[in-house]
Design a protein around this motif. Structure first.
Motif, PDB file in Angstrom:
ATOM      1  N   HIS A 535       7.199  -2.112 -47.469  1.00 41.11           N
ATOM      2  CA  HIS A 535       7.919  -3.231 -46.850  1.00 41.11           C
ATOM      3  C   HIS A 535       7.037  -4.138 -46.014  1.00 41.11           C
ATOM      4  N   TRP A 545      11.972  -9.694 -48.798  1.00 41.16           N
ATOM      5  CA  TRP A 545      12.287  -8.898 -47.585  1.00 41.16           C
ATOM      6  C   TRP A 545      13.490  -9.389 -46.789  1.00 41.16           C
ATOM      7  N   SER A 549      16.708  -6.928 -47.283  1.00 38.90           N
ATOM      8  CA  SER A 549      16.988  -6.029 -46.156  1.00 38.90           C
ATOM      9  C   SER A 549      18.364  -6.283 -45.596  1.00 38.90           C
ATOM     10  N   LEU A 552      21.012  -4.859 -47.735  1.00 39.94           N
ATOM     11  CA  LEU A 552      20.993  -3.393 -47.640  1.00 39.94           C
ATOM     12  C   LEU A 552      21.711  -2.912 -46.389  1.00 39.94           C
ATOM     13  N   TRP A 553      21.385  -3.479 -45.216  1.00 36.85           N
ATOM     14  CA  TRP A 553      21.987  -3.035 -43.955  1.00 36.85           C
ATOM     15  C   TRP A 553      23.478  -3.369 -43.889  1.00 36.85           C
TER      16      TRP A 553
END
Lengths: 570, 105
Positions: A535, A545, A549, A552-553
């Motif tokens: 990452h 990124w 990200s 994903l979160w």
């Protein structure tokens, strides 16, 4: 309101007043008067419960009086008088106050009618007595005192645990006869056993007694162990296991006493051996045996005090009580030598108190028809006379004159020490010469005659051949003056082995923790490095990124919310 | 100088000096033999059978001392350590106490 003031409180009140008195003869006289007043009070007591008090809603018995407690109360008071006379020259207020508190606590425990009162005075003896060891004022005495205090306090803690369990089981706090079986009664027996120096629980005794001051050891030898014997006689008379415990106590310390160099430690082991006699008699538990316990406690307090006084006088005059540094002292300390020999004879020779009391115990064992136990006691009788009646006086006062070339020979003991020793020897003789009067004080009304031809002749044979064997073996070089050194006892297990195990455990846990933390750190570093590689700015995922990200979160948070909502709806 | 005849010593010391020699041993032996002979002069009331053995008490006492001396020798061989073994946590290796000269008159 009872007319009699509790004897224990006389000692405690005197201990409070004492520091305000000027040091010198007035204070010394006051000290001597205290045990005499207490003994007078005890003499006036009539049997029964005389003093009660309330504590946390419980009705407790401060004073339960019967013949057993009167015998122990009287001998404790009189022995305190003799010890304070011996210590007339001591100007140290701490030693004076703690001697009074120690004696008062022991007497308070003897008259206690319940376990709570017993516990209070039991711990009182522990805390007061340690100052007699610390009074020596050296680093070694400090550590020895700490070891002594820990084990004595532990005895009290076990006693209170036993008391609580016993109360839970029976609803009774009465300090009376118990039947061994429950956890509570076992705990109480172990608490008593610590102070009575049972095997493996005994090492505090030869460790602490030789470390105290010359006068302090005399005081220590009187109370703690005999209080434990009294407690055993009160609660566990007739408990068979005590017979076998007592036999081990007769043998094991005797061998150490025969091998030791420090003569005050020899006496400490000899004391432990004599406790074995009393523990066996408690185990036998018949009225004759219990009379033997009380009689031997009285005789033993007197003759052992006399021997400790003699060795204390030697230590006081020469600076040492080690056999390797003594010899030939009769030339300049003849009275001390004579009184020491009398102390040795008082242990078991006809005409002295020890003969009467030991005959009682041996007869009670014979009447119970225990031939092996009887033989063990006969071995103990011969052995203790060899160790403390022949070997000890010979090593201290006879043989090679170790002070021949000294600029000045050690002087005779001071007048107060000689007077205390003389009075103690006279008491030993008086009780031996007046067995009828001695017997009339004992708890049970049992007819007994110690002075039969059988007893006298067999005992004299034992004593004479013990002495003959000593002198013959000395002549052939099989018994020698011991060289400097100590004998490690079972306290090596806790002072060295347990310490080594703790140190090994600390070493292993320290290194294991280090290894684990180093491994974990390495793994964490590797994990973080792998994430960074994926990452980080140079990683393959860095190109997407920010959006990747965030998605994903958000998915992780939504998932948690879903689980929480679902679980609440159940 | 012989303690028995050293007039500078107290009378009691001279008397005790007589114990510090061969004479005491022979006196004890004589007393022991006489006491043992008493076994044959009167009937003892034994409780245990083994008490009736000839010279039981004399032999038992002498054997007890011998056993004790041997056991002590074994214990010394096994368990004897220097006085510094527990230092500084015990008083064994500390210097002797200061000898006291004063008389407390």
């Amino acid at each position: 309101m009872p007319d009699i003031f509790p004897p224990a409180l006389i000692f405690i009140a005197a201990a409070i007043v004492l520091p305000f008195l000027p040091k010198g003869n007035l204070r010394a006289l006051f000290l001597l008067a205290v045990p005499l007043v207490a003994a007078h009070e005890i003499w006036q007591l009539s049997e029964g419960v005389t003093h009660t008090y309330e504590l946390l809603g419980y009705s407790l018995t401060l004073m339960r009086v019967d013949q057993l407690s009167i015998v122990f109360g009287l001998i404790f008071s009189f022995a305190a008088f003799l010890a304070l006379l011996y210590a007339w020259h001591v100007k140290d207020t701490v030693q004076q106050v703690t001697t009074l508190l120690y004696a008062g606590s022991a007497i308070g425990a003897v008259f206690a009618g319940d376990f709570v009162t017993l516990f209070i005075f039991w711990e009182g003896t522990a805390v007061a007595s340690v100052f007699l060891i610390w009074a020596r004022g050296t680093e070694g005495a400090y550590y020895t005192g700490m070891r002594y205090l820990i084990i004595q306090i532990a005895s009290g803690v076990i006693l209170v645990a036993g008391m609580a369990l016993h109360y839970y089981e029976t609803g009774s706090l009465a300090f009376e006869a118990l039947t061994l079986g429950s956890l509570g009664t076992w705990a109480i027996l172990i608490a008593f056993g610590i102070k009575a120096a049972f095997p493996l629980l005994h090492t505090w005794l030869p460790d602490a007694y030789p470390a105290a001051t010359p006068t302090g050891t005399v005081v220590l030898s009187i109370f703690t162990t005999k209080l434990a014997i009294y407690s055993l006689a009160r609660s566990f008379a007739g408990t068979e296991i005590l017979i076998y415990i007592g036999v081990v106590m007769v043998f094991w310390p005797l061998i150490y006493a025969a091998a030791e160099n420090d003569l005050r430690r020899v006496l400490a082991y000899a004391l432990n051996n004599q406790l074995g006699f009393m523990v066996i008699a408690v185990g036998i538990g018949t009225p004759l045996a219990l009379n033997g316990v009380a009689a031997h406690a009285v005789a033993h307090i007197l003759y052992k005090s006399l021997l400790f006084m003699a060795m204390g006088a030697v230590l006081y005059r020469t600076g040492t009580a080690k056999a390797s540094g003594l010899g030939g002292l009769y030339r300049s300390m003849p009275l001390t030598a004579l009184l020491c020999i009398l102390g040795g004879l008082a242990m078991s020779t006809p005409l002295f108190a020890g003969f009467v009391s030991k005959s009682l115990i041996l007869s009670s064992v014979a009447k119970a028809y225990e031939p092996l136990i009887w033989a063990a006691l006969l071995f103990g009788s011969a052995g203790i006379f060899y160790v403390a009646g022949v070997r000890l006086p010979y090593l201290a006062f006879f043989g090679e004159d170790k002070f021949a070339g000294a600029p000045e020979r050690p002087k005779e003991a001071p007048w107060n020490m000689l007077l205390a020793m003389g009075l103690t020897a006279a008491c030993c003789l008086a009780l031996g010469l007046l067995p009828g009067a001695f017997m009339s004080f004992l708890p049970y009304d049992v007819a007994y005659n110690a002075y039969t031809p059988d007893h006298i002749l067999t005992q004299l044979q034992v004593l004479s051949f013990t002495a003959i064997a000593f002198f013959a073996l000395w002549r052939f070089g099989l018994i020698k003056r011991p060289a400097p050194g100590i004998l490690v006892d079972t306290d090596w297990l806790n002072r060295r082995l347990a310490l080594a195990i703790v140190k090994l455990g600390a070493y292993i846990s320290r290194n294991t923790w280090g290894l684990m933390s180093r491994t974990a750190t390495r793994r964490l570093d590797a994990f973080l490095a792998s994430i960074y590689r994926a990452h980080g700015p140079q990683g393959p995922l860095a190109r997407s990124w920010p959006a990747g990200s965030m998605v994903l979160w958000i998915a992780v948070l939504l998932g948690f919310t879903l689980i929480l909502s679902f679980s609440q709806s159940l | 100088m012989n303690a028995k005849t050293d007039t500078s010593l107290p009378a009691l010391a001279r008397l005790l000096g007589r114990l510090d020699g061969k004479k005491l041993f022979w006196l004890l032996l004589l007393a022991g033999v006489l006491l043992t002979l008493s076994d044959f002069a009167y009937h003892r009331h034994e409780i245990f059978d083994f008490e009736a053995l000839p010279l039981f008490y004399a032999g038992f006492a002498a054997a007890s001392v011998l056993v004790l001396v041997l056991a002590a020798a074994i214990f010394r061989a096994l368990f004897k350590r220097p006085e510094t073994f527990y230092a500084p946590f015990s008083t064994d290796s500390e210097p002797p106490l200061k000898a006291q000269e004063g008389d407390h008159a």
